[in-house]
Write a protein that holds these residues in place. Structure first.
Motif, short mmCIF file in Angstrom:
data_model
loop_
_atom_site.label_atom_id
_atom_site.label_comp_id
_atom_site.label_asym_id
_atom_site.label_seq_id
_atom_site.Cartn_x
_atom_site.Cartn_y
_atom_site.Cartn_z
N SER A 167 0.84 -1.20 0.00
CA SER A 167 0.00 0.00 0.00
C SER A 167 0.88 1.24 0.00
CB SER A 167 -0.92 0.01 1.23
OG SER A 167 -1.67 1.22 1.28
N THR A 168 0.35 2.33 -0.59
CA THR A 168 1.01 3.64 -0.55
C THR A 168 0.21 4.63 0.29
OG1 THR A 168 -0.08 4.28 -2.62
CG2 THR A 168 2.12 3.30 -2.79
N LEU A 169 -0.79 4.13 1.05
CA LEU A 169 -1.58 4.99 1.91
C LEU A 169 -0.86 5.26 3.22
CD1 LEU A 169 -5.11 3.36 1.44
CD2 LEU A 169 -4.22 5.41 0.30
N PRO A 172 -2.89 2.22 5.86
CA PRO A 172 -3.46 1.12 5.05
C PRO A 172 -4.26 0.14 5.90
CG PRO A 172 -1.17 0.67 5.54
CD PRO A 172 -1.46 2.06 6.09
#
Length: 542
Positions: A167-169, A172
């Motif tokens: 994930s790039t959040l 996540p």
């Protein structure tokens, strides 16, 4: 004389007050004049709060200068002030990492001045993964991180969550499908540099209720997690039992066991000896405690414990073959077996009732009452006592026509499930359900194998005294959905009227069965390979 003492005391107070006001103007120490201060001795990361300690001696004026920092006052306000003339300055605040100089100038009198400068390193906060609490398989959780962010800047995130993906959040969501240790990695870029960190998390197995049961072939207690999203296996909890371990129950963090010993049916010496016992354990099988057991020299097999229940007040109630109920505190240790109490035996409390075939069998706490089932040829149905031991009443509906070996109450759907161990009132041996008042009886499981004898249920015992199903329990949710669980002991695995019965070394045709509480009754095996007696469900998901 009294007036003279008061006058002298008053003059002394005025003298002290006058001297204090006139002469004491500052606080100092004797000795040389020194300018000095201390920083925190531990690492400090931005955004940082720094408290300085003034170590100066014999100075009467101070000037603190801390370019690049700010002032955090006692109201929690951050001010742009970069200097202070206090003896000890307010807390210094540094928003950014870096190396900063703090300068202290002191004066003694009008001309004597000293200066001291020190540097403080404010480090950049390294990224720190915030691990969610109670991570379980198939349960969605959210990760986050503490990172340093430059004012007006942005931070990019790259998470490696192993089997839960990437994930790039900043925060996540993740779902893990296997229990045990998992490595979670995070790489961030704060606009100035790239930093990485990682942490090993512990993913717990699916939280679920637990089914416990005793097995006739191995004489052990096992458990089985009632998982819905992952596979479960039968596990031995390390406890061995005697013969005929009919009763299991769970109350709080304790597992309770009742064994009736070798003798269960009408017997003559040497099989008449009292050899049953009541025990408790921790849920993992440790902490074995003997609550009580009958004394063989004064009692016999008719006094041995059969099935039991533990009430909300911490008392354990159990049935005996011929002498009704007994009760003691469930936390007791090796106390004397309680004497026969005629008030807890319907033979003695109900005038006009038959007295020779009342075999008390199962017992349950229902609300503030203790319900007891009977399984004799004429003594049948369910009787009620108060939780103080006073006889209340018996059922007068259709359920009272049946010899009930075991039962359980579904308080959500307002039903009683019960197993009968002989054909009665036009109904064959099997599992049934009634309304909460014992009326409107319908069949749950009366398939061909519900009969007793060759090719079906175990015929352990004797006609009129078959052991049949000794415990049943339910797993029901707030909507009334769930299962009824019961043990099936095949006649090919355990049979006969011996003390004990004839027991196979394996149980390929026996096991735990279940039926849904709603949507029609279609019995199915949960698993085979065990010949269950006692059965209980820990209603807490663990």
């Amino acid at each position: 004389m009294k007036e003279k003492k008061i006058l002298i005391l008053s003059l002394l107070v005025l003298f002290i007050l006058g001297c204090s006001k006139k002469d004491i103007t500052s606080i100092g120490q004797e000795g040389e004049y020194i300018a000095n201060f201390d920083f925190p001795t531990y690492k400090v990361s931005a955004p940082a709060k720094v408290v300085l300690t003034n170590r100066s001696k014999n100075a009467d004026r101070f000037l603190w200068e801390y370019s690049g920092g700010q002032t955090l006052n006692n109201k929690g306000e951050i001010l742009d002030d970069t200097s202070s003339q206090k003896m000890s300055p307010d807390t210094l605040f540094y928003a950014l990492p870096g190396t900063y100089k703090v300068k202290l100038t002191t004066w003694q009198g009008d001309g004597n001045k000293k200066e001291v400068s020190k540097t403080i390193v404010i480090e950049k906060q390294q990224p720190q993964i915030i691990v969610p609490e109670n991570i379980g398989v198939f349960t969605e959780v959210t990760f986050s991180a503490k990172v340093f962010q430059y004012p007006g800047g942005t931070v990019t995130y790259n998470w490696d969550l192993g089997e839960a993906g990437t994930s790039t959040l900043a925060e996540p969501k993740a779902t893990f499908t296997t229990e045990g240790p998992h490595l979670v990695k995070l790489t961030i870029n704060d606009g100035q540099e790239t930093l990485s960190t990682e942490v090993t998390i512990d993913v717990k197995g699916e939280l679920a209720k637990t089914l416990y049961f005793t097995d006739a072939t191995t004489r052990r207690i096992y458990r089985y997690k009632l998982r819905t999203m992952s596979a479960s296996t039968v596990e031995w909890i390390g406890v061995t039992t005697g013969y005929n371990a009919f009763g299991l129950s769970v109350r709080g963090n304790k597992l309770y066991l009742s064994e009736t010993g070798h003798g269960t049916r009408f017997s003559s010496a040497p099989y008449t000896v009292a050899d049953g016992v009541l025990k408790s354990f921790n849920l993992d099988g440790t902490g074995e405690n003997i609550i009580t057991k009958p004394v063989a020299t004064t009692l016999d097999y008719r006094d041995d414990p059969w099935m039991h229940t533990v009430d909300k007040n911490g008392n354990i109630w159990w049935t005996t073959r011929n002498y009704g109920l007994r009760v003691v505190n469930a936390s007791a240790t090796e106390i004397a077996y309680p004497a026969y109490n005629a008030n807890l035996n319907i033979n003695a409390t109900i005038a006009g009732e038959a007295v020779t075939t009342y075999f008390s069998s199962d017992v349950k706490e229902v609300g503030n009452e203790i319900w007891v089932s009977y399984a004799g040829t004429t003594g049948k149905g369910i009787y009620k006592y108060s939780n103080g031991g006073t006889y209340l009443s018996k059922f007068t509906t259709a359920i009272q026509s049946h010899a009930i070996r075991t039962f359980v109450v579904d308080s959500v759907n307002k039903h009683i499930y019960f197993a009968i161990n002989r054909d009665d009132a036009g109904r064959t041996v099997g599992l049934y359900r009634s309304d909460i008042d014992g009326s409107n009886i319908v069949a749950v499981d009366i398939a061909n194998d519900m009969k007793i004898g060759v090719g079906a249920y175990s015929n352990q015992g004797a006609a009129g005294e078959y052991i049949y199903i000794t415990n049943i329990d339910i797993d029901v949710d707030e909507s009334g959905n769930g299962y009824l669980y019961y043990g099936y002991r095949s006649n090919t695995d355990i049979s006969g009227s011996g003390n004990p019965a004839t027991i196979s070394t394996t149980a390929p045709n026996s096991g735990i069965k279940r039926v849904k509480l709603k949507g029609g009754y279609v019995p199915e095996f949960l698993f085979k390979g065990y010949a269950p007696y006692g059965l209980a469900i820990d209603q807490v998901k663990r």
